[in-house]
Structure formats: C-alpha cells, structure tokens
Scaffold this motif. Structure first.
Motif, PDB file in Angstrom:
ATOM      1  N   ARG A 327       3.873   5.284 -11.038  1.00  0.00           N
ATOM      2  CA  ARG A 327       5.326   5.212 -11.195  1.00  0.00           C
ATOM      3  C   ARG A 327       6.047   6.054 -10.154  1.00  0.00           C
ATOM      4  O   ARG A 327       5.751   7.211  -9.958  1.00  0.00           O
ATOM      5  CB  ARG A 327       5.725   5.678 -12.599  1.00  0.00           C
ATOM      6  N   ASN A 328       6.984   5.418  -9.493  1.00  0.00           N
ATOM      7  CA  ASN A 328       7.811   6.083  -8.482  1.00  0.00           C
ATOM      8  C   ASN A 328       6.987   6.714  -7.361  1.00  0.00           C
ATOM      9  O   ASN A 328       7.391   7.705  -6.756  1.00  0.00           O
ATOM     10  CB  ASN A 328       8.700   7.155  -9.129  1.00  0.00           C
ATOM     11  N   SER A 329       5.838   6.139  -7.073  1.00  0.00           N
ATOM     12  CA  SER A 329       5.042   6.618  -5.946  1.00  0.00           C
ATOM     13  C   SER A 329       5.753   6.235  -4.654  1.00  0.00           C
ATOM     14  O   SER A 329       6.198   5.102  -4.476  1.00  0.00           O
ATOM     15  CB  SER A 329       3.646   5.988  -5.964  1.00  0.00           C
ATOM     16  N   ARG A 330       5.844   7.180  -3.729  1.00  0.00           N
ATOM     17  CA  ARG A 330       6.521   6.915  -2.456  1.00  0.00           C
ATOM     18  C   ARG A 330       5.544   6.398  -1.399  1.00  0.00           C
ATOM     19  O   ARG A 330       5.962   6.099  -0.275  1.00  0.00           O
ATOM     20  CB  ARG A 330       7.203   8.188  -1.939  1.00  0.00           C
ATOM     21  N   THR A 348      -6.120   0.959  -1.238  1.00  0.00           N
ATOM     22  CA  THR A 348      -7.235   1.213  -2.148  1.00  0.00           C
ATOM     23  C   THR A 348      -6.946   2.463  -2.978  1.00  0.00           C
ATOM     24  O   THR A 348      -6.290   3.389  -2.499  1.00  0.00           O
ATOM     25  CB  THR A 348      -8.561   1.398  -1.378  1.00  0.00           C
ATOM     26  N   ASP A 349      -7.375   2.462  -4.227  1.00  0.00           N
ATOM     27  CA  ASP A 349      -7.206   3.616  -5.105  1.00  0.00           C
ATOM     28  C   ASP A 349      -7.968   3.350  -6.394  1.00  0.00           C
ATOM     29  O   ASP A 349      -7.546   2.545  -7.219  1.00  0.00           O
ATOM     30  CB  ASP A 349      -5.723   3.860  -5.410  1.00  0.00           C
ATOM     31  N   ASP A 350      -9.086   4.036  -6.564  1.00  0.00           N
ATOM     32  CA  ASP A 350      -9.931   3.824  -7.744  1.00  0.00           C
ATOM     33  C   ASP A 350      -9.252   4.260  -9.038  1.00  0.00           C
ATOM     34  O   ASP A 350      -9.585   3.766 -10.114  1.00  0.00           O
ATOM     35  CB  ASP A 350     -11.250   4.584  -7.593  1.00  0.00           C
ATOM     36  N   LEU A 351      -8.310   5.188  -8.944  1.00  0.00           N
ATOM     37  CA  LEU A 351      -7.671   5.713 -10.149  1.00  0.00           C
ATOM     38  C   LEU A 351      -6.529   4.829 -10.644  1.00  0.00           C
ATOM     39  O   LEU A 351      -6.233   4.795 -11.835  1.00  0.00           O
ATOM     40  CB  LEU A 351      -7.140   7.130  -9.900  1.00  0.00           C
ATOM     41  N   ALA A 352      -5.881   4.133  -9.737  1.00  0.00           N
ATOM     42  CA  ALA A 352      -4.720   3.319 -10.111  1.00  0.00           C
ATOM     43  C   ALA A 352      -5.151   2.039 -10.819  1.00  0.00           C
ATOM     44  O   ALA A 352      -6.210   1.472 -10.529  1.00  0.00           O
ATOM     45  CB  ALA A 352      -3.897   2.980  -8.874  1.00  0.00           C
ATOM     46  N   ASN A 353      -4.317   1.583 -11.738  1.00  0.00           N
ATOM     47  CA  ASN A 353      -4.561   0.323 -12.443  1.00  0.00           C
ATOM     48  C   ASN A 353      -4.120  -0.840 -11.550  1.00  0.00           C
ATOM     49  O   ASN A 353      -2.944  -0.930 -11.195  1.00  0.00           O
ATOM     50  CB  ASN A 353      -3.777   0.306 -13.761  1.00  0.00           C
ATOM     51  N   HIS A 359       2.235  -5.362 -10.604  1.00  0.00           N
ATOM     52  CA  HIS A 359       3.493  -5.467 -11.366  1.00  0.00           C
ATOM     53  C   HIS A 359       4.586  -4.591 -10.760  1.00  0.00           C
ATOM     54  O   HIS A 359       5.739  -5.024 -10.620  1.00  0.00           O
ATOM     55  CB  HIS A 359       3.253  -5.060 -12.823  1.00  0.00           C
ATOM     56  N   GLU A 360       4.244  -3.359 -10.395  1.00  0.00           N
ATOM     57  CA  GLU A 360       5.238  -2.414  -9.893  1.00  0.00           C
ATOM     58  C   GLU A 360       5.624  -2.693  -8.445  1.00  0.00           C
ATOM     59  O   GLU A 360       6.806  -2.644  -8.090  1.00  0.00           O
ATOM     60  CB  GLU A 360       4.696  -0.981  -9.993  1.00  0.00           C
ATOM     61  N   PHE A 361       4.623  -2.976  -7.606  1.00  0.00           N
ATOM     62  CA  PHE A 361       4.874  -3.059  -6.174  1.00  0.00           C
ATOM     63  C   PHE A 361       4.499  -4.395  -5.536  1.00  0.00           C
ATOM     64  O   PHE A 361       4.807  -4.616  -4.364  1.00  0.00           O
ATOM     65  CB  PHE A 361       4.105  -1.946  -5.447  1.00  0.00           C
ATOM     66  N   GLY A 362       3.828  -5.261  -6.284  1.00  0.00           N
ATOM     67  CA  GLY A 362       3.352  -6.503  -5.681  1.00  0.00           C
ATOM     68  C   GLY A 362       2.238  -6.253  -4.688  1.00  0.00           C
ATOM     69  O   GLY A 362       2.057  -6.996  -3.726  1.00  0.00           O
TER      70      GLY A 362
END
Length: 426
Positions: A327-330, A348-353, A359-362
């Motif tokens: 959320r609100n990642s820049r 890439t980011d193993d932690l992010a869903n 949904h948030e950024f496409g």
C-alpha cells in the motif's frame, strides 16, 4: 470489574494489540475481511507481524459478525486512514467502523480510537456517528478516548508492548480507565495526554517530523548528485558528531510517514493556514521516484545503452524492507517513469502478494528465479534476501554480469562491487 475488550480492524495495528490483550484475557477480534478472519483462525498472519505461536497462545475469538461487539464494553478501533487522489484524508474506513460500533454500542462502554487522524477528528467526526447509530449520549451513556498507534511494521524490537502508550479520554476518569487497561499489557508504561486533541496532534506530528527529516536528506542527495559527491559518505562523516540525526535518503511510502502529514495540512488549511515547510517536504519526497528513474536513464546513456527496449529488474515493490505490504509504495513511481522511457521493467518481490500487486498497480510480479537478465537492476527494497545474496546475485541478474545497479538505500557495500558493475545510489 474487568473490561471485555473488542478490537475493530485486525491489520498491522489491531492484531498486535489483540494478541497482547489476548494473552491475559479473552478478546473479541472483529474485521470485515472474511478471508483475514479465516486465516487468523488458523493462526496465520499474512502481514508477518505476529507469528503462529503467539496467535495460538492468545485467547482471541476472531469474527466478522459485528453483533459480537455488543458483548464488549471497551472497544478499540484500529482501521486505516488513507488519503484520496487529491491527497485529502479519506475517512471512509473510520466512518464505516464508527457506524458499525455505534450500531452495536452498549451503555457504559468506552470506545478508544487508535487510527491516525487530524486533531479534532475523533470528537468532530466519530463521536456524532456513535451517538446517531446508538441512540446514546456521549459523556453520559458511553465515553470515548484516543490512544494513537505506534506500530512500526517489520520492527521486532520496538513492539506494542515496548513503546510508551499515549492515552487520552473524554474525562479524567475515562483517561484513567483507558490508562489502566493499556497499562496492563504495555510494559513501557503509559503517558496521559491532557486531551484527545493533544493525543491526536502528538501522533500526527511524529510522522510529519520524520517525513521532513527524510525530505531534508533527500534534498541534500539531489544536491550532492549534481556535485558528484556520495551522499552515504557525507552522512557517514557527519554522523561522527554526537547530535547529528541519522536519517538516510530514500522513497517515502507506506500508510504512515507518506500519508499522515496530509492529515495535518488538511486541518491546518481548514482553519486558514497554508503550511509551507510540511508541504515542501512532501513534494520532495513524492518526487524521488521520478528522480531515481531519470538518474538511471542518464547512467544508461553514459554507457551507450539503448533506452528503448532496455530491460530493468526492480528488486522489491513493498513500501519498506521485510514487510509484505504494498500500500502506497513509491517503488511504482520508478516503474512508471521507466516505462514512459520505453524501458521493459521486471518486478520481483517474494514477500508481496501477486494478486494485490495487479489490483493496486497493474503490475505482474515475476518470481526471482524466472527473471530474465537485464541491463540494469534497481535494489528498490532491501529485503533480507537481497542483502544476503549480495553482489554475487548480479552475475545472473545482469546480462553477462555487466551493467548498472541502483542501490537506492545504500544497502550494499559499494567498495565490494565488481568492476563490471556501475553503481549509482542516492
């Protein structure tokens, strides 16, 4: 008589609070997200703030049934307070939570808000909703308090129990009750604010102060970049003085530091004052993603790399290291800017869903081991995995082990970088 505690909102803030109380008494944990409730019932916290063992030890009844709040006479509201596209407070979650609590409020209950808001919001916005929905009179039939959250996502040292808890209440007696309830679990102790507005203001300036300090360092990084001076080396030298504040440059996102100042500026403007310093800091921090992307493109041009069709890997997309929240990642600002230059960006980011990223950024998240070698790599979020892998990982991530690495937060030791890699950092 011991209070029956109910927690409304079981995210980064609400869940640690529920677990802390759940270890000494029964707690009712309410959230509208049924998927969240289902996972918590299995002792799974996908925010990674609370481990399975702690969840199992806590006596918490997780529910999405709001009528269960009628059993509670001490209700803690811990819902998000985001901003909208115009950077104005979006009180929708807070309003809906107040409506839910109000519809299930019983006589003699105390409702304590932990959500970060502007001074006056609890009494001016939330309280009337509680009265309207419950048909009860505040200060007579029920009471309110405010105790600002101080949760730092991903921080296992500064936790709910180890951070001094600021408390406030509608009356001195209510404040003492609130202090007593929190004091039973907060080992660091409680601080009694003189009023609800003071407690609200104390919270909102905590993150505003951090935002401004980071903005100063970010502006210095912009200056030092033009002077061809390494900011990290400057800060290292300056830090030898005892009273130098050790802030570092970087992206400022998330649901606290990058959001809370706008709550204060909104309230200030509503009473006829236009903040200058606070908004100037916000502008600097909000534009850092664009600066980083442009700086990378300049580095690529200097190495005679074609920009159109170039490939860049983005390591990390969450708003901070070692947390899964996007959320609100820049980081997305860098991605968007590079794409406007015609660059192909692999995130890439193993932690992010992955579903949330779409949904948030496409944005599609590509598994680390499926990445195609790139011309440049941006270490955007220094998750422990990337730090542990060190410079050796770029042998596979960069084409032929050669290219540019943007180490935004100076997480890796520059002097250890291979000669085949050009390093740029804030």
């Amino acid at each position: 008589m011991e209070k029956q505690i109910g927690i409304v909102g079981l995210g980064y803030v609400g869940l640690p609070v529920a677990v802390a109380f759940g270890k000494i008494r029964k707690v009712i944990g309410f959230d509208i997200n049924q998927k969240r409730i289902a996972s918590l019932r299995q002792n799974i916290d996908y925010t990674n703030e609370v481990d399975a063992a702690d969840l199992a030890q806590a006596d918490i009844e997780f529910t999405s049934d709001p009528t269960r709040l009628r059993e509670c006479d001490f209700i803690i509201v811990a819902v998000p307070t985001p901003i909208n596209e115009n950077k104005h407070p979006d009180l929708t979650p807070l309003i809906k939570a107040s409506e839910t609590v109000g519809s299930n409020l019983t006589t003699s209950s105390i409702v304590v808000y932990e959500s970060t808001v502007y001074p006056g919001c609890t009494e001016e916005v939330c309280l009337p909703i509680l009265e309207e929905r419950s048909g009860l009179k505040s200060g007579v039939d029920f009471f309110i308090g405010y105790s600002p959250e101080r949760i730092n996502p991903g921080d296992k040292e500064h936790t709910f129990k180890s951070i001094v808890k600021v408390v406030s209440g509608q009356t001195e007696e209510v404040c003492e009750t609130v202090a007593g309830v929190y004091g039973a679990v907060v080992e660091a102790g409680v601080y009694r604010a003189s009023s609800i507005k003071v407690a609200e203001a104390a919270k909102v300036i905590e993150n505003t102060q951090r935002d401004l300090n980071i903005a100063l360092i970010n502006e210095l990084a912009l200056i030092f970049d033009r002077l061809q001076i390494d900011t990290a080396e400057v800060l290292k030298a300056s830090s030898t003085k005892w009273n130098f504040l050790k802030f570092t440059p970087g992206l400022v996102g998330g649901h606290c530091i990058g959001v809370d100042p706008y709550y204060l500026t909104y309230k200030a403007e509503s009473v006829g004052y236009h903040p200058q310093v606070i908004l100037a800091g916000r502008r600097i921090n909000d534009n850092m993603g664009s600066f980083i992307a442009t700086s990378l493109v300049k580095q690529m041009i200097n190495r005679n790399m074609p920009i159109q069709g170039a490939r860049v890997i983005m390591l990390g997309v969450t708003f901070k290291e070692n947390v899964p929240d996007i959320r609100n990642s820049r980081v997305i600002d860098i991605v968007r800017e590079l794409e406007e230059f015609g660059v192909e960006v692999q995130v890439t980011d193993d932690l992010a869903n992955p579903d949330e990223a779409v949904h948030e950024f496409g944005v599609e998240i590509i598994p680390y081991d499926k990445l195609r070698p790139a011309d440049a790599v941006v270490l955007a979020v220094p998750h422990q995995k990337y730090i542990h892998a060190g410079w050796a990982q770029f042998n596979q991530l960069l084409k032929h082990g050669r290219g540019i690495v943007v180490d935004i937060k100076s997480a890796l030791q520059r002097e250890e970088a291979p000669e085949t890699i050009t390093v740029w950092r804030l």
